[in-house]
Design a protein around this motif. Structure first.
Motif, PDB file in Angstrom:
ATOM      1  N   PHE A   1       0.830  -1.200   0.000  1.00  0.00           N
ATOM      2  CA  PHE A   1       0.000   0.000   0.000  1.00  0.00           C
ATOM      3  C   PHE A   1       0.869   1.258   0.000  1.00  0.00           C
ATOM      4  CE2 PHE A   1      -2.227   3.432   2.165  1.00  0.00           C
ATOM      5  CZ  PHE A   1      -3.457   3.446   1.511  1.00  0.00           C
ATOM      6  N   PHE A   2       1.897   1.274   0.846  1.00  0.00           N
ATOM      7  CA  PHE A   2       2.768   2.438   0.915  1.00  0.00           C
ATOM      8  C   PHE A   2       3.517   2.645  -0.403  1.00  0.00           C
ATOM      9  CE2 PHE A   2       6.851   4.453   1.714  1.00  0.00           C
ATOM     10  CZ  PHE A   2       6.466   5.589   2.410  1.00  0.00           C
ATOM     11  N   THR A   3       3.933   1.538  -1.033  1.00  0.00           N
ATOM     12  CA  THR A   3       4.604   1.664  -2.326  1.00  0.00           C
ATOM     13  C   THR A   3       3.680   2.296  -3.355  1.00  0.00           C
ATOM     14  OG1 THR A   3       5.827  -0.358  -1.814  1.00  0.00           O
ATOM     15  CG2 THR A   3       5.931   0.424  -4.071  1.00  0.00           C
ATOM     16  N   GLY A   4       2.394   1.938  -3.322  1.00  0.00           N
ATOM     17  CA  GLY A   4       1.435   2.563  -4.228  1.00  0.00           C
ATOM     18  C   GLY A   4       1.305   4.053  -3.977  1.00  0.00           C
ATOM     19  N   VAL A   5       1.289   4.452  -2.701  1.00  0.00           N
ATOM     20  CA  VAL A   5       1.234   5.877  -2.362  1.00  0.00           C
ATOM     21  C   VAL A   5       2.475   6.592  -2.884  1.00  0.00           C
ATOM     22  CG1 VAL A   5       1.226   7.530  -0.458  1.00  0.00           C
ATOM     23  CG2 VAL A   5      -0.225   5.497  -0.342  1.00  0.00           C
ATOM     24  N   LEU A   6       3.650   5.994  -2.626  1.00  0.00           N
ATOM     25  CA  LEU A   6       4.900   6.615  -3.048  1.00  0.00           C
ATOM     26  C   LEU A   6       4.978   6.716  -4.567  1.00  0.00           C
ATOM     27  CD1 LEU A   6       7.626   7.740  -2.124  1.00  0.00           C
ATOM     28  CD2 LEU A   6       8.550   5.422  -2.266  1.00  0.00           C
ATOM     29  N   ALA A   7       4.591   5.652  -5.268  1.00  0.00           N
ATOM     30  CA  ALA A   7       4.623   5.678  -6.738  1.00  0.00           C
ATOM     31  C   ALA A   7       3.715   6.775  -7.288  1.00  0.00           C
ATOM     32  CB  ALA A   7       4.204   4.311  -7.297  1.00  0.00           C
ATOM     33  N   SER A   8       2.560   6.970  -6.670  1.00  0.00           N
ATOM     34  CA  SER A   8       1.632   8.008  -7.137  1.00  0.00           C
ATOM     35  C   SER A   8       2.202   9.398  -6.910  1.00  0.00           C
ATOM     36  CB  SER A   8       0.291   7.865  -6.415  1.00  0.00           C
ATOM     37  OG  SER A   8      -0.255   6.582  -6.620  1.00  0.00           O
TER      38      SER A   8
END
Length: 555
Positions: A273-280
């Protein structure tokens, strides 16, 4: 009878509001009072608005009619006609004519036109009708349906994965996929769904920010948060800490693992989930093909449509990893885990450091040397916090307590350094740099300079860009500042104007909106001799030298 009734319904109705007209400086202000119009304008439902006077010579008909609104109504700012210019006053009888508004219903759908006759008496500008300037979307936006905008958003999000600013984070997630692929497929699917949730939720938060700021009259667009030095510095902090973690400087414990410390080591849902936030977040400096029209459409729609389009944008970006996580056969194509993963994990720290360095450069374009110093000092404090936290991890209880307290104090000091940036570090205008070989010499964009060059018989190329826009920088380096394009500009006597949107600029925001855009890059090519700003050739968001040269040749 039915035809007569339909024809009568199209006739202008008498305006049920008090209207006044006045001469304010070099503008005629026509004000219409009516508090019910605030929500219509603030929600972006007005597509176009025009005033048509009955009498000749009171206003100039050709210039753009600027529109403003507030809590108590709306107002036109009009260019005086020859009669008003000569007499320097409006006639005692006032200003009479027809106001035509084209608007969308609250739930979207086909546009509708409403027209009203007004008999504006001479009087001052009422309070609460000139608070916020309005930039109606360009005519091209009217023909874009919600379905087409959703498709464009999905494709644009998909192509965001190919943008250079997103690749470092996706490499980290690919490394996590190698680990999770050897485990139960259900865990890989859960990881994929968590990553997609992080991406989509972040895009919805960005949409909420756009809607909230739009409702109070701010003129903003895609990447608006990067116009804030505070956000740029906070992003620098986050990227730098991720790099330190990948380098092994610190390894936070299990209670904080979901905050991103185990982005690569762990394949849990929290890390995904955090990786998705960071990628966005790191994707926001980029604009992919199809995105410009979709985001431009979304910003001028009701809130529900805005959220749908940004959700589709996030879904498109998350789609490749989501498909891989739901495809067990893809695991056979991935290499087996081994020591190479440790080395790759450490190597991936350097793209993070490079991203942090680039963000510091962006900050240098927004603030003066003091702002850059505060950000660099913050990075030193974060490095110290990471080091002292890890160094005290194996100490006795007293040593661990002192180490963690020191880390917290250093982290608090780094965050406190955001205060000067939030208060506003004075921006200094850098001296013009000497252009390099083959680099196009630009002038700052303004409507006046554009009109002046066209009046001189020159073609004009306008580059709307920003220091934080990676796509813009790549286009300038690989397409615009090349020997072929530079020679063609010189041969065709093409003027080059650059609209820098690194910091918020309502003039540039208004220019973008004329073409249904709400972000950069936007490339426009104007033929010589024209007067308006709506007759440009719009070039693609991804440029090549051949595309630019062909567009000039076509003039």
């Amino acid at each position: 009878q039915a035809e007569i009734k339909r024809a009568r319904s199209l006739l202008p109705q008498a305006a049920p509001w008090e209207t006044t007209a006045s001469l304010e400086g070099d503008r005629v202000v026509l004000a219409l009072q009516g508090a019910e119009w605030f929500s219509v304008f603030s929600e972006g439902r007005v597509v176009s608005a025009s005033f048509f006077p009955y009498a000749e010579g009171l206003i100039a008909n050709a210039p753009t009619q600027e529109l403003h609104f507030g809590k108590n109504g709306f107002a036109f700012m009009l260019t005086p006609g020859y009669k008003v210019e000569n007499e320097q006053a409006l006639p005692e009888g006032g200003l009479d004519g027809v106001v035509v508004l084209t608007q969308r219903p609250p739930a979207g759908g086909a546009v509708k036109r409403a027209s009203f006759t007004v008999n504006a008496a001479i009087g001052g500008v009422p309070e609460g009708v000139m608070d916020q300037a309005l930039t109606p979307p360009a005519q091209s936006m009217i023909t874009l349906s919600l379905g087409a905008a959703l498709l464009f958003a999905l494709l644009g999000g998909l192509l965001l994965n190919l943008m250079p600013c997103v690749l470092p984070v996706l490499s980290m997630k690919a490394l996590s996929l190698v680990q999770s692929a050897q485990k139960h497929p259900a865990e890989a699917r859960a990881s994929g769904l968590a990553y997609a949730a992080g991406v989509v939720l972040t895009f919805l938060v960005i949409a909420a920010g756009l809607v909230a700021l739009r409702s109070v009259g701010e003129q903003i667009g895609w990447g608006f948060q990067l116009q804030s030095p505070v956000f740029v510095t906070a992003m620098t902090y986050l990227i730098f800490m991720v790099g330190l973690n990948l380098s092994g400087v610190f390894d936070i414990g299990q209670p904080l693992a979901n905050m991103g410390g185990a982005l690569v080591e762990k394949s849990g849902r929290g890390a995904s989930f955090f990786t998705g936030v960071l990628a966005s977040l790191v994707a926001t400096p980029c604009t992919a093909p199809f995105m410009g029209a979709a985001v431009g459409y979304a910003v001028f729609q009701p809130s529900a449509a805005t959220f749908l389009i940004f959700g589709a944008l996030g879904l498109g970006m998350a789609l490749p990893y989501l498909v891989l996580s739901f495809t067990p056969s893809a695991a056979r194509l991935l290499p087996r885990p081994g020591l190479w993963m440790v080395r790759l994990r450490q190597g991936l720290a350097f793209p993070m450091y490079a991203t942090a360095a680039w963000l510091i450069w962006v900050l240098s374009q927004q603030t003066n040397a003091n702002g850059v110093f505060f950000a660099l000092l913050g990075l030193v404090l974060l490095g110290f916090a990471a080091w002292v936290y890890q160094a005290s991890a194996q100490a006795q209880a007293r040593g661990r307590m002192i180490g963690r307290a020191s880390a917290v104090l250093a982290l608090a000091a780094a965050l406190a350094l955001l205060a000067p940036l939030r208060a506003g570090v004075e921006q200094v205008v850098a001296a013009p740099e000497t252009p390099g070989e083959n680099e196009l010499i630009s002038e700052p964009y303004s409507p006046e300079s554009l009109a002046a060059y066209r009046a001189q018989g020159k073609a004009v190329f306008v580059n709307f860009t920003a220091a934080w826009c990676v796509t813009c920088l790549v286009n300038e380096r690989l397409a615009l500042n090349t020997a072929r394009v530079s020679a063609r500009f010189a041969q065709g006597d093409v003027a080059y104007l650059k609209g820098d949107w690194t910091n918020s600029d309502p003039v540039i925001t208004k220019a973008l909106a004329r073409y249904g855009r709400n972000g950069v890059p936007l490339y426009l090519l104007y033929a010589p001799g024209g007067k308006g700003e709506e007759d440009a050739v719009v070039l693609p968001q991804i440029l090549t030298p051949s595309i630019v040269i062909s567009a000039i040749d076509a003039l």
